[in-house]
Design a protein around this motif. Structure first.
Motif, PDB file in Angstrom:
ATOM      1  N   THR A 123      -6.773   8.431  -1.434  1.00 15.23           N
ATOM      2  CA  THR A 123      -5.521   8.894  -0.833  1.00 15.23           C
ATOM      3  C   THR A 123      -4.495   7.779  -0.715  1.00 15.23           C
ATOM      4  N   ARG A 124      -4.952   6.505  -0.878  1.00 20.34           N
ATOM      5  CA  ARG A 124      -4.041   5.350  -0.820  1.00 20.34           C
ATOM      6  C   ARG A 124      -4.302   4.448  -2.025  1.00 20.34           C
ATOM      7  N   THR A 145       0.852  -1.190   0.000  1.00 19.11           N
ATOM      8  CA  THR A 145       0.000   0.000   0.000  1.00 19.11           C
ATOM      9  C   THR A 145       0.886   1.238   0.000  1.00 19.11           C
ATOM     10  N   ILE A 146       0.558   2.201  -0.886  1.00 24.07           N
ATOM     11  CA  ILE A 146       1.353   3.428  -0.993  1.00 24.07           C
ATOM     12  C   ILE A 146       0.420   4.633  -0.933  1.00 24.07           C
ATOM     13  N   PRO A 147       0.926   5.787  -0.446  1.00 26.99           N
ATOM     14  CA  PRO A 147       0.114   7.026  -0.482  1.00 26.99           C
ATOM     15  C   PRO A 147       0.039   7.563  -1.907  1.00 26.99           C
ATOM     16  N   VAL A 148      -0.914   8.431  -2.142  1.00 30.47           N
ATOM     17  CA  VAL A 148      -1.165   8.930  -3.495  1.00 30.47           C
ATOM     18  C   VAL A 148       0.031   9.705  -4.051  1.00 30.47           C
ATOM     19  N   ILE A 205       2.442   8.804 -11.594  1.00 31.71           N
ATOM     20  CA  ILE A 205       1.772   9.867 -12.332  1.00 31.71           C
ATOM     21  C   ILE A 205       0.905  10.657 -11.361  1.00 31.71           C
ATOM     22  N   SER A 206       0.456  11.856 -11.791  1.00 31.30           N
ATOM     23  CA  SER A 206      -0.445  12.662 -10.963  1.00 31.30           C
ATOM     24  C   SER A 206      -1.838  12.057 -10.994  1.00 31.30           C
ATOM     25  N   SER A 207      -2.444  11.925  -9.806  1.00 26.92           N
ATOM     26  CA  SER A 207      -3.758  11.314  -9.719  1.00 26.92           C
ATOM     27  C   SER A 207      -4.839  12.385  -9.750  1.00 26.92           C
ATOM     28  N   TYR A 229      -1.617  -0.234 -10.271  1.00 29.08           N
ATOM     29  CA  TYR A 229      -2.021   0.612  -9.140  1.00 29.08           C
ATOM     30  C   TYR A 229      -3.537   0.707  -9.124  1.00 29.08           C
ATOM     31  N   LEU A 230      -4.149   0.265  -8.009  1.00 31.63           N
ATOM     32  CA  LEU A 230      -5.601   0.287  -7.862  1.00 31.63           C
ATOM     33  C   LEU A 230      -5.963   1.127  -6.641  1.00 31.63           C
ATOM     34  N   PRO A 231      -6.953   2.036  -6.771  1.00 26.88           N
ATOM     35  CA  PRO A 231      -7.310   2.908  -5.642  1.00 26.88           C
ATOM     36  C   PRO A 231      -7.998   2.126  -4.517  1.00 26.88           C
TER      37      PRO A 231
END
Length: 556
Positions: free
Chosen positions: A481-482, A466-469, A474-476, A552-554
């Motif tokens: 937020t994760r 799990t990573i922070p945004v 790339i810019s989200s 990467y999945l929100p």
């Protein structure tokens, strides 16, 4: 008091004029000769005191009246010196005996003496006669050359006093105005500036002339101001311009309107220029604001037009994409039936007539069957891709571990044949679409098994974190937020990173069909699945060192 004439008491010669004009005043109001002589003697006696003091005293002769005492002739002497009462007492006592009333006042401003003599015939004095007496004294011929010189000097002194007073008044007026006022010669030399001018530029007149005061204009305005000034000097026309002057107190450059008008003599020659500078900084700010507002309105109108055009283009694009997706779906679906018939007929031809056909005919049939198989595979891929565009996926809880287990089951033969090592980490449950995520992992894992040298044992690793945004590559634009990062790494042939964007496009292949089978649709499907889930798919690799695909999945 109605003043009729005035004398300056400078020397003994002035006493003759004092006596003569005192006699004349007493005569005009109708006094007897004896009374005329008595009044003139008293006035001369007092005037002698002023001459003795030697401080340019003045004597005024006239008439006055009040309700109690009626009309009287008056001699009023004023001296800036303070007379000592003792030494002058005898002369004052003698003069007091000759007139009806004598008053003396000594204070910080000097000495004032007034002598009064009553007019017996009250009807002899009125306003018309007083005005006539003024003219008589004004135009009376000089009694002597000295009297003529005295009158001229008096006129010159009076004119000088008026000029001085006028100059002081002019300075007071110019200093009180909210303007920078100046006079200057045609060569630009200042001859007068008001206090506001000096305070604004922070330098006295002499220093401004040494530097050239026009140089205090902003460097961007200096050329225009000096050009307009040169034109005005050449033509003699009024000078008007605009420029920024630096405020010595604040350091700000303030816009000013500059205006100067030439003053000419009788021969129409320019004596000097009189002008002013008015602060127009607020006006300039308003003009700039209006220009900005007009530009903003124009930009807003253009933006609204562009937005409408963009909306129209997006609508047309969406319609085209929908029609294209529907066409691809229908075409792919309808093309499968004739292909199945071709395969069926070629199989029947091989089974029933194979022994009767020569080797060349049998090879043609095999090629036809191979091409038909590739065509079916391609159509199935297109059908799968078009479904991703036309069908809105439903989301629910999905176990990634269960999906990867199912995919491994489908690929069991390939895994066993290659002795592949599948190193699967802990996979969480997320919100997503099971069917689409299964397609994604099916393509990524099958590619990891496919694109590897025959002499190498495949090692495939699947891990998550799990990573922070702010750690996304790339810019989200989403609200999450994760994010869940899923990495699928292999030890295959890899590829050059410069092709990382190309590999996700439809029908893009980095290798020939003879080397590695495929349609070039699989990774495009994976990219579309990631997009449908609000995620992102990329890869990193080097030739010969394997590849790692990052999904990467929100996480909501």
């Amino acid at each position: 008091m109605h003043e009729l004439t005035k004398l300056m008491l400078d020397n003994e010669m002035d006493l003759i004029l004092v006596h003569k004009r005192s006699m004349k005043l007493a005569e005009l109001v109708g006094l007897s000769l004896a009374a005329q002589t008595t009044f003139a003697t008293a006035v001369s006696e007092v005037a002698r005191l002023a001459v003795i003091s030697g401080d340019h005293a003045s004597l005024r002769l006239g008439v006055s009246s009040n309700d109690i005492k009626g009309w009287r002739i008056v001699a009023y002497l004023h001296d800036r010196q303070q007379y000592p009462v003792g030494p002058f007492e005898a002369a004052l006592a003698h003069a007091r005996r000759l007139v009806d009333e004598l008053t003396i006042e000594v204070n910080g401003k000097g000495t004032s003496i007034e002598l009064y003599c009553a007019v017996q015939d009250l009807k002899s004095v009125n306003s018309d006669r007083i005005n006539g007496w003024k003219k008589l004294f004004l135009h009376e011929p000089p009694a002597s050359p000295y009297d003529d010189i005295k009158r001229k000097n008096s006129l010159l002194q009076e004119l000088a006093e008026r000029l001085s007073q006028s100059e002081q008044q002019y300075k007071q007026v110019t200093n009180s105005l909210p303007l920078l006022i100046f006079t200057m010669t045609s060569d630009g030399k200042l001859t007068y500036v008001n206090q506001g001018f000096i305070s604004f530029l922070g330098k006295p007149l002499e220093e401004l002339n040494e530097e050239g005061w026009l140089r205090h204009f902003h460097e961007d305005d200096y050329a225009d101001v000096t050009r307009i000034w040169a034109d005005s000097v050449a033509t003699g026309l009024p000078f008007k311009g605009e420029g920024r002057l630096r405020n010595s107190l604040t350091g700000d450059s303030i816009w000013h309107l500059v205006s100067a008008t030439p003053l000419r003599n009788a021969n129409q020659e320019i004596i000097h220029w009189t002008g002013f500078l008015a602060d127009i900084d607020v006006q300039k700010g308003i003009e700039q604001t209006l220009r900005d507002n007009e530009e903003l309105r124009q930009n807003k109108s253009q933006l609204e037009t562009s937005q409408q055009q963009l909306a129209d283009d997006i609508g047309e694009l969406n319609r085209s994409n929908t029609e294209l997706s529907q066409f691809a779906y229908v075409a792919s679906h309808d093309l499968q039936e004739p292909l199945r018939k071709i395969q069926a007929f070629s199989s029947m031809l091989t089974e029933q007539y194979g022994p009767a056909l020569d080797a060349n005919a049998q090879d043609i049939i095999r090629r036809m069957q191979s091409a038909t198989g590739r065509m079916q595979e391609l159509i199935r891929g297109l059908l799968a891709y078009s479904r991703l565009n036309t069908e809105k996926p439903s989301f629910h809880s999905v176990s990634l571990a269960a999906i990867v287990d199912e995919v491994q089951g489908d690929l069991e033969t390939a895994i066993r044949d290659r002795n592949a090592q599948m190193q699967i980490g802990l996979l969480p449950v997320i919100q997503g679409n099971t069917l689409q995520l299964r397609q994604l992992f099916q393509n990524l894992l099958s590619n990891a098994l496919k694109f590897i040298s025959a002499d190498r044992v495949p090692i495939i690793q699947v891990n998550t974190r799990t990573i922070p945004v702010d750690q996304l590559p790339i810019s989200s634009t989403g609200k999450a937020t994760r994010y869940l990062e899923v990495s699928i790494a292999d030890n295959g042939i890899g590829f050059d990173d410069k092709y990382v964007d190309r590999i996700f496009n439809l029908f893009q292949r980095l290798h020939g069909r003879s080397e590695y089978a495929g349609t070039g649709i699989g990774l495009a499907i994976c990219k579309k699945v990631a997009d449908n889930h609000g995620g992102y798919l990329t890869a990193r690799s080097q030739p010969g060192k394997g590849a790692t695909f990052l999904l990467y999945l929100p996480l909501s």
